[in-house]
Design a protein around this motif. Structure first.
Motif, PDB file in Angstrom:
ATOM      1  N   GLN A  99       0.862  -1.367  -0.275  1.00 35.11           N
ATOM      2  CA  GLN A  99       0.041   0.070  -0.040  1.00 35.11           C
ATOM      3  C   GLN A  99       0.874   1.166  -0.096  1.00 35.11           C
ATOM      4  O   GLN A  99       2.139   1.406   0.326  1.00 35.11           O
ATOM      5  CB  GLN A  99      -0.870   0.036   1.134  1.00 35.11           C
ATOM      6  N   PHE A 106      -2.198   5.817   2.965  1.00 31.16           N
ATOM      7  CA  PHE A 106      -2.474   4.968   4.247  1.00 31.16           C
ATOM      8  C   PHE A 106      -2.205   5.818   5.512  1.00 31.16           C
ATOM      9  O   PHE A 106      -2.229   4.984   6.579  1.00 31.16           O
ATOM     10  CB  PHE A 106      -2.281   3.465   4.206  1.00 31.16           C
ATOM     11  N   GLN A 125      -7.920   3.015   3.925  1.00 35.62           N
ATOM     12  CA  GLN A 125      -7.358   4.463   4.404  1.00 35.62           C
ATOM     13  C   GLN A 125      -8.434   5.117   4.998  1.00 35.62           C
ATOM     14  O   GLN A 125      -9.387   5.184   5.022  1.00 35.62           O
ATOM     15  CB  GLN A 125      -6.514   4.786   2.990  1.00 35.62           C
TER      16      GLN A 125
END
Length: 589
Positions: free
Chosen positions: A79, A84, A557
């Motif tokens: 990610q 995030f 997120q």
């Protein structure tokens, strides 16, 4: 770039001429030093090549696909730390480095002080100032206000302990550097080297970014965005009117070539060579299939009638708010969709991009698509495999690929021009015909006109960008579709002040797990695919659900808003703040 075998020499020269050891009383006549180096045109060229810090597709195991936008995700739960919210203030590094700027300032100084002819001096000063403009543009994008340094500093220089200069001041100097570069860099500078056209392309890009950043980031209180738009238009128009570039016949030509030297669309590129400098860009397609496009990216492609997906009657289910399967989604769409993403395989029709869904386990092409993690040796995280860089001319099964990387290209100039003109309120059908419609014509899409763009309402615009016009929305869409997956989306989100796009749920294709080939089930009847299904908003469905959207990430997120200033900047490392307490941390940090 080319001249790759000069890399070691260039590094040595950069090291030598950057030293300033006063204790050396004699200048060695048989060694390269700052005092005896800057004697010829070739000396400056060799030195400047060491400052060509264009990323392209990276080198070796690095790659040119970034998971820092709403367009693409990576397999194995990889990610974006930024999206995030996992970035912390680093102890050192983090982009707060000034060694490249120091080397550039040395080059500029030596060009100004050179005994060479005026044209030669001005050319190399122009190259240096163009490189300095790029370097400072990168710094301002990352940190906002930064110190302006236009000369070589020593260990006792007072500038080392001063605070940042304002964005207005720094970017004003950047514009001065850009204009000097455009006026003085040679039109013909050598094969794939910085020339006047490259300077114009860089100016077009930087000025559009700065203009939109100033317009939409009202917290800055800057009101001179039109000046920057006009500068971008001027640079773009020059390239368009001088006629040195044109669009390649095929949309994928600049992405799937091992030699861009003769491509009429390419202004500057990064050349890769087997055994010298290689990349793994093609490896990210097909066999390894590490990346997948998002549902948002797929839905951004228009239907073949020029209307948005969800508006056009060509996709009645989508217009009614119902999900479509992958095979349905690719029907009657902008042809760039099938040149960017893998067209689902149909055993009754050999697709143009069959190799891109090759089964690495059996050596065959599966008769269905998409294939998911755990199936057929393919591990696509969303059900939308990428195709844009697929090429049979470069290895796709190891790290020794050599696709050339376009750095500045004519399609980007057309997009910059159209957007800047729209921001100035100066678009008519003639402007569209020499920019957006050239791109559309290449792939057989309908012409965009002012009358047509106001003949429908896209519900997605009402959610994602209600503050802009229908025209500007469609120009932004054209930019996303034309440049999808290339990395520019991140900068676009920053300059448009659209951090909320980072908060969109990452969702993949709509699938029916019951509709899978028998050999994709285990002996107990369970599906081999490692897959979590959710609804269109990214909410997980019960574990026994068989229909739903692929959720590539197991966690969500933050629900970012456009006013989350932290997302638009990077933090300054703590070491720099300790050494110089007059520095201020980046906005939001």
């Amino acid at each position: 770039m080319k001249n790759l075998y000069k890399i070691v020499l260039i590094g040595f020269i950069l090291c030598m001429v950057s030293c300033n050891d006063d204790f050396l009383e004699k200048i060695p006549q048989d060694q390269i030093t700052n005092e005896n180096y800057w004697q010829t045109d070739s000396d400056f060229q060799t030195y400047s090549l060491g400052l060509y810090n264009f990323y392209g597709y990276g080198v070796g195991n690095s790659y040119g696909i970034a998971v820092n936008s709403d367009e693409v995700v990576q397999a194995n739960q990889v990610q974006s730390s930024r999206i995030f919210d996992r970035i912390t203030i680093p102890n050192s590094g983090g982009g707060w480095s000034w060694s490249t700027l120091r080397a550039i300032n040395i080059m500029i100084r030596e060009a100004q002080n050179s005994d060479l002819e005026t044209e030669v001096k001005n050319h190399w000063e122009g190259v240096g100032r163009l490189l300095r403009a790029r370097e400072y543009f990168s710094k301002v994008k990352n940190f906002g206000d930064v110190p302006w340094i236009d000369h070589e500093l020593g260990t006792a220089s007072p500038e080392l302990y001063e605070t940042q200069d304002s964005r207005t001041m720094v970017m004003g100097h950047v514009l001065e550097d850009l204009n000097f570069a455009v006026q003085n860099i040679r039109s013909e500078a050598g094969d794939n080297l910085i020339n006047r056209d490259v300077a114009l392309a860089i100016k077009s890009e930087i000025c559009l970014f700065e203009g939109t950043f100033r317009k939409y980031h009202d917290e800055l209180g800057l009101t001179d965005a039109p000046l920057w738009f006009a500068q971008s238009v001027s640079a773009s128009e020059t390239l368009m009117e001088e006629g040195n570039y044109s669009l390649s016949p095929d949309f994928r030509d600049i992405y799937s070539s091992i030699n861009l030297g003769d491509n009429p669309e390419v202004i500057l590129y990064k050349h890769y060579e087997p055994g010298v400098i290689v990349n793994i860009q093609a490896r990210m397609m097909g066999l390894r299939d590490y990346f997948g496009a998002t549902k948002d990216a797929v839905e951004s492609f228009l239907c073949s009638d020029g209307l948005p997906f969800g508006v056009s009657d060509l996709h009645a289910k989508a217009k009614a708010g119902l999900p479509e399967f992958v095979m349905e989604e690719f029907e009657n769409r902008d042809p760039r969709m099938g040149k960017t993403l893998v067209i689902p395989y149909d055993e009754n029709m050999v697709p143009q991009n069959e190799p891109a869904i090759f089964n690495s386990s059996t050596g065959t092409t599966p008769s269905y698509s998409p294939a998911f993690i755990g199936e057929s040796g393919i591990s696509n995280p969303t059900g939308y495999p990428l195709y844009k860089w697929w090429s049979t001319d470069t290895p796709v099964d190891d790290v020794n690929g050599f696709l050339d990387a376009p750095l500045y290209s004519f399609n980007k100039i057309l997009l910059n021009y159209a957007e800047a003109k729209a921001e100035l309120g100066e678009v008519d059908d003639a402007v569209l015909d020499k920019s957006i419609n050239l791109l559309r014509s290449r792939v057989g899409m309908p012409r965009l006109t002012l009358a047509f763009v106001d003949s429908f309402d896209d519900p997605k615009k009402a959610v994602d960008a209600p503050e802009i016009s229908n025209l500007l929305w469609e120009i932004r869409r054209e930019r996303q579709v034309e440049l999808m997956l290339e990395g520019s989306r991140f900068d676009d989100i920053l300059r448009w002040k659209k951090a909320s796009y980072f908060g969109k749920p990452f969702v993949g294709a709509f699938v029916d797990l019951n509709d899978r080939p028998a050999f994709e089930y285990n002996t107990d009847g369970s599906n081999k695919a490692t897959i979590v299904l959710g609804d269109r908003n990214g909410n997980p469905l019960p574990a026994d659900a068989k229909e739903g959207y692929i959720l590539p990430y197991l966690e969500r997120q933050p629900n970012w808003t456009d006013d989350d200033i932290k997302l638009y900047y990077s933090p300054i490392n703590s070491e720099a703040l300790t050494i110089n307490p007059n520095l201020k941390q980046s906005p939001g940090w």
